[in-house]
Write a protein that holds these residues in place. Structure first.
Motif, PDB file in Angstrom:
ATOM      1  N   VAL A  58       5.140   6.689   1.074  1.00  0.00           N
ATOM      2  CA  VAL A  58       5.913   5.502   1.426  1.00  0.00           C
ATOM      3  C   VAL A  58       5.134   4.261   1.023  1.00  0.00           C
ATOM      4  N   ARG A  59       5.874   3.237   0.626  1.00  0.00           N
ATOM      5  CA  ARG A  59       5.267   1.956   0.290  1.00  0.00           C
ATOM      6  C   ARG A  59       5.455   1.012   1.469  1.00  0.00           C
ATOM      7  N   VAL A  60       4.347   0.459   1.948  1.00  0.00           N
ATOM      8  CA  VAL A  60       4.393  -0.439   3.091  1.00  0.00           C
ATOM      9  C   VAL A  60       3.793  -1.784   2.688  1.00  0.00           C
ATOM     10  N   GLU A  61       4.238  -2.820   3.369  1.00  0.00           N
ATOM     11  CA  GLU A  61       3.730  -4.166   3.112  1.00  0.00           C
ATOM     12  C   GLU A  61       2.787  -4.566   4.231  1.00  0.00           C
ATOM     13  N   VAL A  62       1.677  -5.173   3.853  1.00  0.00           N
ATOM     14  CA  VAL A  62       0.660  -5.578   4.815  1.00  0.00           C
ATOM     15  C   VAL A  62       0.833  -7.063   5.117  1.00  0.00           C
ATOM     16  N   ARG A  63       1.069  -7.399   6.358  1.00  0.00           N
ATOM     17  CA  ARG A  63       1.197  -8.798   6.763  1.00  0.00           C
ATOM     18  C   ARG A  63      -0.180  -9.427   6.891  1.00  0.00           C
ATOM     19  N   ASP A  64      -0.383 -10.542   6.207  1.00  0.00           N
ATOM     20  CA  ASP A  64      -1.693 -11.189   6.194  1.00  0.00           C
ATOM     21  C   ASP A  64      -2.203 -11.504   7.591  1.00  0.00           C
TER      22      ASP A  64
ATOM     23  N   GLN B 297       5.040  -3.179   7.399  1.00  0.00           N
ATOM     24  CA  GLN B 297       6.464  -3.287   7.128  1.00  0.00           C
ATOM     25  C   GLN B 297       6.844  -2.258   6.067  1.00  0.00           C
ATOM     26  N   LEU B 298       7.719  -1.326   6.411  1.00  0.00           N
ATOM     27  CA  LEU B 298       8.132  -0.296   5.471  1.00  0.00           C
ATOM     28  C   LEU B 298       9.010  -0.906   4.378  1.00  0.00           C
ATOM     29  N   VAL B 299       8.575  -0.746   3.126  1.00  0.00           N
ATOM     30  CA  VAL B 299       9.318  -1.268   1.977  1.00  0.00           C
ATOM     31  C   VAL B 299      10.240  -0.202   1.403  1.00  0.00           C
ATOM     32  N   GLY B 300       9.808   1.033   1.418  1.00  0.00           N
ATOM     33  CA  GLY B 300      10.593   2.143   0.870  1.00  0.00           C
ATOM     34  C   GLY B 300       9.678   3.147   0.209  1.00  0.00           C
ATOM     35  N   LYS B 301      10.246   3.973  -0.637  1.00  0.00           N
ATOM     36  CA  LYS B 301       9.460   4.964  -1.356  1.00  0.00           C
ATOM     37  C   LYS B 301       8.935   4.351  -2.658  1.00  0.00           C
ATOM     38  N   PRO B 302       7.751   4.793  -3.109  1.00  0.00           N
ATOM     39  CA  PRO B 302       7.205   4.263  -4.361  1.00  0.00           C
ATOM     40  C   PRO B 302       7.911   4.869  -5.570  1.00  0.00           C
ATOM     41  N   ASN B 303       7.539   4.415  -6.745  1.00  0.00           N
ATOM     42  CA  ASN B 303       8.055   4.982  -7.977  1.00  0.00           C
ATOM     43  C   ASN B 303       7.827   6.487  -7.998  1.00  0.00           C
TER      44      ASN B 303
ATOM     45  N   VAL C  92       0.848  -1.186   0.000  1.00  0.00           N
ATOM     46  CA  VAL C  92       0.000   0.000   0.000  1.00  0.00           C
ATOM     47  C   VAL C  92       0.884   1.237   0.000  1.00  0.00           C
ATOM     48  N   VAL C  93       0.484   2.250  -0.756  1.00  0.00           N
ATOM     49  CA  VAL C  93       1.200   3.525  -0.769  1.00  0.00           C
ATOM     50  C   VAL C  93       0.415   4.517   0.074  1.00  0.00           C
ATOM     51  N   LEU C  94       1.061   5.057   1.119  1.00  0.00           N
ATOM     52  CA  LEU C  94       0.423   5.981   2.043  1.00  0.00           C
ATOM     53  C   LEU C  94       1.267   7.244   2.190  1.00  0.00           C
ATOM     54  N   GLU C  95       0.663   8.277   2.772  1.00  0.00           N
ATOM     55  CA  GLU C  95       1.342   9.567   2.929  1.00  0.00           C
ATOM     56  C   GLU C  95       1.693   9.809   4.398  1.00  0.00           C
ATOM     57  N   LEU C  96       2.914  10.252   4.643  1.00  0.00           N
ATOM     58  CA  LEU C  96       3.390  10.508   6.008  1.00  0.00           C
ATOM     59  C   LEU C  96       2.878  11.859   6.510  1.00  0.00           C
ATOM     60  N   GLN C  97       2.305  11.850   7.724  1.00  0.00           N
ATOM     61  CA  GLN C  97       1.784  13.074   8.336  1.00  0.00           C
ATOM     62  C   GLN C  97       2.691  13.544   9.478  1.00  0.00           C
ATOM     63  N   ASN C  98       2.370  14.708  10.038  1.00  0.00           N
ATOM     64  CA  ASN C  98       3.194  15.331  11.091  1.00  0.00           C
ATOM     65  C   ASN C  98       3.398  14.424  12.293  1.00  0.00           C
ATOM     66  N   ASP C  99       2.365  13.698  12.670  1.00  0.00           N
ATOM     67  CA  ASP C  99       2.444  12.870  13.876  1.00  0.00           C
ATOM     68  C   ASP C  99       2.999  11.478  13.598  1.00  0.00           C
ATOM     69  N   GLY C 100       3.497  11.260  12.375  1.00  0.00           N
ATOM     70  CA  GLY C 100       4.038   9.960  12.023  1.00  0.00           C
ATOM     71  C   GLY C 100       3.013   8.982  11.480  1.00  0.00           C
ATOM     72  N   SER C 101       1.748   9.390  11.445  1.00  0.00           N
ATOM     73  CA  SER C 101       0.713   8.499  10.929  1.00  0.00           C
ATOM     74  C   SER C 101       0.814   8.398   9.411  1.00  0.00           C
ATOM     75  N   LEU C 102       0.342   7.286   8.880  1.00  0.00           N
ATOM     76  CA  LEU C 102       0.328   7.031   7.444  1.00  0.00           C
ATOM     77  C   LEU C 102      -1.123   7.014   6.986  1.00  0.00           C
ATOM     78  N   THR C 103      -1.454   7.900   6.051  1.00  0.00           N
ATOM     79  CA  THR C 103      -2.851   8.089   5.671  1.00  0.00           C
ATOM     80  C   THR C 103      -3.070   7.886   4.174  1.00  0.00           C
ATOM     81  N   THR C 104      -4.335   7.653   3.844  1.00  0.00           N
ATOM     82  CA  THR C 104      -4.759   7.551   2.455  1.00  0.00           C
ATOM     83  C   THR C 104      -4.938   8.959   1.878  1.00  0.00           C
ATOM     84  N   SER C 105      -5.296   9.021   0.601  1.00  0.00           N
ATOM     85  CA  SER C 105      -5.488  10.324  -0.046  1.00  0.00           C
ATOM     86  C   SER C 105      -6.944  10.746  -0.050  1.00  0.00           C
ATOM     87  N   ASP C 106      -7.781  10.107   0.767  1.00  0.00           N
ATOM     88  CA  ASP C 106      -9.191  10.475   0.829  1.00  0.00           C
ATOM     89  C   ASP C 106      -9.362  11.851   1.471  1.00  0.00           C
TER      90      ASP C 106
END
Length: 420
Positions: free
Chosen positions: A342-348, A364-370, A303-317
């Protein structure tokens, strides 16, 4: 004596989200809204024509992993006048233009009254864009603000010819997908025609005008000196069993990438809306599951999410949905800043679906997306991808929803086979 039960009666799939509640809310909001649609269309036309080329390297748009769609990305919704819009650069340009297109959510639940309140059509694969014709020229702009093409066309005031009809100040705006294989703009919606705004018109009316008005211009004719690209209208069907089958299995002149569903009563709403939906499976699209940076389908959902001020990772909604959090050490280790994707991996084994809401657990943080990615995934996309790996929404579920409507005759319904 009561009649024996009809074992042929289809069983509807249980809803897994609040998409229907938000759909009802969207219809109420648009009914109460008193927007200046004419001014909004004028601002958009002026901005599309006046914005200079984006100075940064134009990102390659992926075919629907990121894509045209446009469907999985949207920034904050802000109203800008043409002067301010023309001054935007880089990411701000992309964010502004992303909010001007009406972007479908991903279908995670089948809407009720699918056969009576919705249209369906096969979505072309390609680059989503606005096309504006005005002052003797035609310009198409991608949702990142950069020019795709500047060319003459048979659209109203789209070329400098002697037989231009209407005042020179009038303009038209079409919502299109450019299909590169046949160099054709496939028109999926009409936003404005000869200066008349269609923002606050229902999809039913917009599609009627689209089919009737575009055919009068010769825009669907083969390319010529004053008409560089052909414009074709995508075939739109009533979402009954026959229409669904035609959209799903019917032959088209373009590469198909899923199905689009539009609520008949929906106005043209900028940004993501549950009144327009996109759905895919392996029969009608070659891009169902997301791929990683190497174009491979990872074993675990990413999943690709956006980093916020408090460290949370959010969608673009709008508003964004928080799906995880990064520690300060992790942020520092990867050199991340607020607003980075950031691109993160979701553990099943850590994912839970509680009351229609996803809890992704440990990410799990994978890195930055394309670098071509400009926005995070939407929540509906994350949920669609989650379901697609486990219990996908199938064409049979769509058929069952239509068959469960009392207005549908079972004799007709049971004769329809949706096999690819």
């Amino acid at each position: 004596m009561a009649p024996p039960p009809d074992h042929r009666r289809p069983i509807k799939r249980v809803a897994i989200s609040d998409q229907q509640r938000r759909r009802e809310l969207a219809l109420r909001v648009q009914a109460d809204r008193r927007s200046d649609a004419q001014n909004r269309a004028r601002q958009l036309a002026s901005s599309v024509l006046s914005l200079g080329p984006v100075t940064e390297v134009e990102p390659e748009l992926e075919q629907e992993q990121e894509m045209s769609d446009a469907s999985d990305q949207s920034g904050g919704r802000t109203e800008l006048d043409p002067v301010r819009a023309a001054s935007l650069r880089g990411p701000e340009v992309r964010r502004w233009f992303a909010t001007q297109l009406m972007l479908p959510e991903w279908m995670v639940d089948v809407p009720p009254l699918l056969d009576s309140d919705w249209y369906v059509f096969p979505r072309p694969s390609g680059k989503r864009c606005f096309v504006v014709s005005s002052n003797g020229t035609t310009v198409s702009r991608l949702r990142n603000g950069s020019i795709l093409h500047r060319f003459p066309s048979s659209l109203p005031n789209g070329a400098r010819t002697k037989d231009v009809s209407g005042p020179s100040s009038s303009y038209s705006i079409l919502d299109c997908i450019f299909h590169e294989a046949d160099e054709t703009y496939y028109v999926i919606d009409m936003v404005c025609w000869r200066g008349y705004s269609l923002y606050d018109c229902t999809a039913e009316f917009r599609f009627f005008w689209l089919n009737s008005k575009l055919s009068e211009t010769g825009a669907s004719d083969p390319p010529s000196q004053y008409h560089r690209y052909r414009f074709n209208v995508v075939q739109i069907y009533e979402c009954n069993l026959i229409g669904l089958q035609a959209a799903y299995l019917g032959q088209v002149s373009y590469v198909k990438d899923g199905l689009l569903f539009y609520n008949k009563h929906a106005h043209y709403q900028a940004g993501n809306t549950p009144l327009a939906l996109v759905w895919k499976d392996n029969v009608c699209s070659q891009y169902v599951l997301d791929t990683d940076n190497q174009g491979q389908i990872p074993s675990q959902q990413q999943v690709v999410l956006e980093l916020q001020n408090d460290g949370s990772l959010t969608t673009s909604d709008d508003p964004p949905v928080a799906l995880g959090c990064l520690s300060r050490d992790m942020i520092a280790q990867y050199g991340l800043r607020v607003g980075n994707l950031v691109r993160v991996e979701v553990r099943d084994d850590s994912v839970k679906l509680v009351d229609g809401k996803l809890d992704l657990g440990d990410l799990q943080l994978v890195g930055k997306p394309n670098r071509s990615r400009a926005f995070a995934d939407t929540y509906s996309k994350v949920l669609f991808q989650y379901a697609a790996r486990r219990a996908p929404l199938r064409i049979e579920d769509l058929v069952a929803s239509i068959q469960s409507n009392p207005s549908v005759e079972n004799s007709q319904a049971l004769d329809i086979e949706m096999e690819g």
